[in-house]
Design an enzyme around this catalytic site. Sequence first.
Site, PDB file in Angstrom:
ATOM      1  N   GLN A 274       0.902  -1.178   0.000  1.00  0.00           N
ATOM      2  CA  GLN A 274       0.000   0.000   0.000  1.00  0.00           C
ATOM      3  C   GLN A 274       0.926   1.210   0.000  1.00  0.00           C
ATOM      4  O   GLN A 274       1.449   1.601   1.042  1.00  0.00           O
ATOM      5  CB  GLN A 274      -0.919  -0.023   1.234  1.00  0.00           C
ATOM      6  N   CYS A 275       1.151   1.791  -1.171  1.00  0.00           N
ATOM      7  CA  CYS A 275       2.192   2.820  -1.297  1.00  0.00           C
ATOM      8  C   CYS A 275       1.717   4.251  -1.103  1.00  0.00           C
ATOM      9  O   CYS A 275       2.503   5.120  -0.736  1.00  0.00           O
ATOM     10  CB  CYS A 275       2.891   2.703  -2.651  1.00  0.00           C
ATOM     11  N   GLN A 276       0.440   4.533  -1.356  1.00  0.00           N
ATOM     12  CA  GLN A 276      -0.016   5.907  -1.161  1.00  0.00           C
ATOM     13  C   GLN A 276      -0.017   6.227   0.339  1.00  0.00           C
ATOM     14  O   GLN A 276      -0.410   5.367   1.118  1.00  0.00           O
ATOM     15  CB  GLN A 276      -1.432   6.107  -1.719  1.00  0.00           C
TER      16      GLN A 276
ATOM     17  N   LYS B  39     -11.109   3.238   8.824  1.00  0.00           N
ATOM     18  CA  LYS B  39     -12.365   3.938   9.077  1.00  0.00           C
ATOM     19  C   LYS B  39     -13.126   3.291  10.236  1.00  0.00           C
ATOM     20  O   LYS B  39     -13.679   3.984  11.087  1.00  0.00           O
ATOM     21  CB  LYS B  39     -13.190   3.875   7.791  1.00  0.00           C
TER      22      LYS B  39
ATOM     23  N   ASP C  64      -0.321  10.876   6.082  1.00  0.00           N
ATOM     24  CA  ASP C  64      -1.229   9.941   6.766  1.00  0.00           C
ATOM     25  C   ASP C  64      -1.939  10.610   7.950  1.00  0.00           C
ATOM     26  O   ASP C  64      -3.062  10.251   8.283  1.00  0.00           O
ATOM     27  CB  ASP C  64      -0.478   8.701   7.265  1.00  0.00           C
TER      28      ASP C  64
ATOM     29  N   HIS D 196     -11.184   7.005 -10.129  1.00  0.00           N
ATOM     30  CA  HIS D 196      -9.783   7.445 -10.051  1.00  0.00           C
ATOM     31  C   HIS D 196      -9.016   7.149 -11.342  1.00  0.00           C
ATOM     32  O   HIS D 196      -7.957   7.741 -11.578  1.00  0.00           O
ATOM     33  CB  HIS D 196      -9.062   6.733  -8.902  1.00  0.00           C
TER      34      HIS D 196
ATOM     35  N   GLU E 266      -9.004  13.397  -4.671  1.00  0.00           N
ATOM     36  CA  GLU E 266     -10.154  12.800  -3.980  1.00  0.00           C
ATOM     37  C   GLU E 266     -11.464  13.578  -4.155  1.00  0.00           C
ATOM     38  O   GLU E 266     -12.522  12.972  -4.288  1.00  0.00           O
ATOM     39  CB  GLU E 266      -9.824  12.584  -2.505  1.00  0.00           C
TER      40      GLU E 266
ATOM     41  N   GLY F 234     -10.734   1.366   2.363  1.00  0.00           N
ATOM     42  CA  GLY F 234     -11.897   0.800   1.684  1.00  0.00           C
ATOM     43  C   GLY F 234     -11.473   0.287   0.322  1.00  0.00           C
ATOM     44  O   GLY F 234     -11.831  -0.812  -0.100  1.00  0.00           O
ATOM     45  N   GLY F 235     -10.705   1.113  -0.352  1.00  0.00           N
ATOM     46  CA  GLY F 235     -10.206   0.724  -1.663  1.00  0.00           C
ATOM     47  C   GLY F 235      -8.972   1.526  -1.988  1.00  0.00           C
ATOM     48  O   GLY F 235      -8.715   2.563  -1.379  1.00  0.00           O
ATOM     49  N   MET F 236      -8.195   1.026  -2.937  1.00  0.00           N
ATOM     50  CA  MET F 236      -7.017   1.756  -3.420  1.00  0.00           C
ATOM     51  C   MET F 236      -6.961   1.572  -4.929  1.00  0.00           C
ATOM     52  O   MET F 236      -6.944   0.440  -5.423  1.00  0.00           O
ATOM     53  CB  MET F 236      -5.750   1.228  -2.731  1.00  0.00           C
ATOM     54  N   GLU F 237      -6.902   2.726  -5.608  1.00  0.00           N
ATOM     55  CA  GLU F 237      -7.087   2.771  -7.056  1.00  0.00           C
ATOM     56  C   GLU F 237      -5.864   2.331  -7.855  1.00  0.00           C
ATOM     57  O   GLU F 237      -5.498   2.969  -8.841  1.00  0.00           O
ATOM     58  CB  GLU F 237      -7.491   4.198  -7.443  1.00  0.00           C
ATOM     59  N   ASN F 238      -5.192   1.268  -7.462  1.00  0.00           N
ATOM     60  CA  ASN F 238      -4.014   0.850  -8.201  1.00  0.00           C
ATOM     61  C   ASN F 238      -4.422   0.545  -9.646  1.00  0.00           C
ATOM     62  O   ASN F 238      -5.381  -0.185  -9.878  1.00  0.00           O
ATOM     63  CB  ASN F 238      -3.378  -0.354  -7.513  1.00  0.00           C
TER      64      ASN F 238
ATOM     65  N   HIS G   4     -15.960   4.500  -6.881  1.00  0.00           N
ATOM     66  CA  HIS G   4     -14.954   5.486  -6.473  1.00  0.00           C
ATOM     67  C   HIS G   4     -13.578   5.130  -7.058  1.00  0.00           C
ATOM     68  O   HIS G   4     -12.928   5.966  -7.689  1.00  0.00           O
ATOM     69  CB  HIS G   4     -14.897   5.564  -4.948  1.00  0.00           C
ATOM     70  N   GLU G   5     -13.159   3.895  -6.848  1.00  0.00           N
ATOM     71  CA  GLU G   5     -11.813   3.518  -7.325  1.00  0.00           C
ATOM     72  C   GLU G   5     -11.756   3.533  -8.848  1.00  0.00           C
ATOM     73  O   GLU G   5     -10.739   3.915  -9.434  1.00  0.00           O
ATOM     74  CB  GLU G   5     -11.392   2.153  -6.768  1.00  0.00           C
TER      75      GLU G   5
ATOM     76  N   TYR H  63     -12.008  15.013   0.355  1.00  0.00           N
ATOM     77  CA  TYR H  63     -13.054  14.263  -0.344  1.00  0.00           C
ATOM     78  C   TYR H  63     -14.343  15.068  -0.454  1.00  0.00           C
ATOM     79  O   TYR H  63     -14.853  15.325  -1.527  1.00  0.00           O
ATOM     80  CB  TYR H  63     -13.378  12.964   0.430  1.00  0.00           C
TER      81      TYR H  63
HETATM   82  N1  BES Z   1      -6.746   6.677  -2.672  1.00  0.00           N
HETATM   83  C1  BES Z   1      -7.662   6.409  -1.625  1.00  0.00           C
HETATM   84  C2  BES Z   1      -7.067   5.667  -0.460  1.00  0.00           C
HETATM   85  C3  BES Z   1      -5.872   6.330   0.158  1.00  0.00           C
HETATM   86  C4  BES Z   1      -5.815   7.701   0.336  1.00  0.00           C
HETATM   87  C5  BES Z   1      -4.817   5.575   0.589  1.00  0.00           C
HETATM   88  C6  BES Z   1      -4.689   8.294   0.903  1.00  0.00           C
HETATM   89  C7  BES Z   1      -3.704   6.168   1.154  1.00  0.00           C
HETATM   90  C8  BES Z   1      -3.636   7.538   1.319  1.00  0.00           C
HETATM   91  C9  BES Z   1      -8.900   5.659  -2.112  1.00  0.00           C
HETATM   92  O1  BES Z   1      -9.282   5.993  -3.406  1.00  0.00           O
HETATM   93  C10 BES Z   1     -10.033   6.030  -1.235  1.00  0.00           C
HETATM   94  O2  BES Z   1     -10.381   7.180  -1.246  1.00  0.00           O
HETATM   95  N2  BES Z   1     -10.602   5.092  -0.504  1.00  0.00           N
HETATM   96  C11 BES Z   1     -11.730   5.327   0.356  1.00  0.00           C
HETATM   97  C12 BES Z   1     -12.990   4.751  -0.224  1.00  0.00           C
HETATM   98  C13 BES Z   1     -13.900   5.703  -0.847  1.00  0.00           C
HETATM   99  C14 BES Z   1     -15.198   5.071  -1.261  1.00  0.00           C
HETATM  100  C15 BES Z   1     -14.074   7.046  -0.270  1.00  0.00           C
HETATM  101  C16 BES Z   1     -11.489   4.619   1.670  1.00  0.00           C
HETATM  102  O3  BES Z   1     -10.538   3.869   1.775  1.00  0.00           O
HETATM  103  O4  BES Z   1     -12.261   4.835   2.588  1.00  0.00           O
HETATM  104 ZN    ZN Z   2     -10.115   7.935  -3.483  1.00  0.00          ZN
END
Ligand code: BES
Ligand code: ZN
Length: 588
Positions: free
Chosen positions: A127-129, A539, A365, A289, A308, A258-262, A285-286, A373
Amino acid sequence: MARLDPHSYADDSHAQTASLALTARVDFTTKTLDAEATLTLEEPSAGPFDLDTRDLAISSITDQDGTALPFLVHANEAILGARLAITLPANTRAVTIRYRTSPEASALQWLEPAQTSGGVKPFLFSQCQAIHARSVVPLQDTPRLRITYTAKLTIPRELTAVMAAAHRGREETGTTAVESFEMPQPIPPYLLAFAVGDIASRDLSPRSRVYAEPVMLERAAYEYGGVDAMIVAAEALFGPYDWERFDILSMPPSFPYGGMENPRLTFITPTIIAGDRSLVSVIAHELAHSWTGNLVTNANAEHFWLNEGFTVYAEQRILETINGAESSELDAAIGRRELDESLARFAKQPGLTRLRTHLEGIDPDDAFSAVPYQKGYFFLRSLEGIVGRPAFDAWLRTYLADFRFGAITTADFEAHFEAALPGVLAKADSRTWIDGEGFPASAPRPQSERLVVIERLDGALPDAAVAAKWTAIEWCLYLESVPRPASRELCDALDQRFHLTASKNYEVLVAWLALALHSGHHAVVPRVEEVLSAVGRLKYLRALFTPLAKDPATRPVAERAFEKNRESYHPISRQLVEGLLRDARALD
Ligand code: BES
Ligand code: ZN
């Protein structure tokens, strides 16, 4: 010398990396990657060349001819990691770095078999972001600089490797297998991603496939079965999908997001597998991206809202096509609530409630919240409201086309919008939106009949007949609208009538458990402990650990739950919970 990203040592006056060739042996015994990374430069270069690293043990650095190059690993900095300073002799075209990652690498989680769904084989994922790629590969870890890459991963033969890239083959020899990948589209380093484990797959459509542990595959394939309809809707809105495939990796439960848009391979938490496709907005969402974020990328974390905020807007448009406007308004109302929570959380750091932030000395972080968002979404929605949807859509398409495969700042966005639709930013009071703190009172409000029904309840117990028609989102909106602490009678009645503690929907379940904890309704504690052991999604950990640790009566439960689970939490989740517990103790 100019460093244009507060979270990277990459220097504008240095050579730039064009591509990466990574070979790594994945060692589950030592929890390390034994690796070699070759960075090929944009053009033959000389002089200082600084890379980002974190916890890497570097053994040698050579140029394209195998000549050793002098280098220095500077002291580790808490947020940035350690600067790797290399000196390039004249006409250097490529640099090869041999190194080993740390078992503590912040981008990696190494799972024991018992921590997976199948329970038999180990699992590894990245998980690099935002700035963790540097703990896996020494590179210029800023989204301003895009790279293409190839990768060869040597793994135990009984496992499978997947990567957010095109798969180029698998060769087995003895007890190992080598899996090859290629990423032809240039990506910011935070989108480098892979996983290794007992991974099977099933096709969902000609351009989508779901990957999961075998025991999860069927359920995941059902849940994500609607993905092609989302891609069709997205292409109609935003233009052709540029990444060829949209595959999904269903992650182990400890995945922190929740998800990561790799790109080509979105990573998704298994907590959205509710059995009824009710939480698939995360997929929308992903997928969104793929345009907003992966094609047009924030130049650094201070402009994260460009990723976001635009993606929540795009996600909403995709979902509106599929589910209709009413459903979108309910999603927007949930977003509004999440935003209020984040605004309250940052009462003492109001700078983090701006869209355009200033993050020198701040870990991305720690700055993470619903602000980029949801405030971003409502800002774009207010611009849309002023110019009307057709004009906004036309502008959005040119924005995506003009900055395609680029990295931009908030000022770039403003200049582009102003050129296309002069005067509108001023009319929307964009300075207040972008550089102001909090949330503008003039912001658009979600409108929906169904929302009115929930608001009218004002936190009272709903009729069984009314609630029987509620979707998961409406349940969440209702539960979050109940004033805290809720009375003992209401908590008892809610659970008896609607069996919320037994909900299979994680959004509803966690909204209920959080309400109960905030209300001192300790009957839910055993279920809370189960959830804290079962999932590592940030979350949910935040929603549950916060009230659990705040209430002196349940603080020991929180401490115990953390002690019990800390080893199985992802490094990022561990850091979050440690902070929450520290803050709660400080209240004493
Ligand atoms: N890119 C993000 C996840 C992220 C952000 C990872 C910053 C690390 C640092 C991903 O697209 C995201 O926004 N995920 C959300 C889900 C979404 C439906 C809002 C999440 O993980 O809650
Ligand atoms: Zn996102």
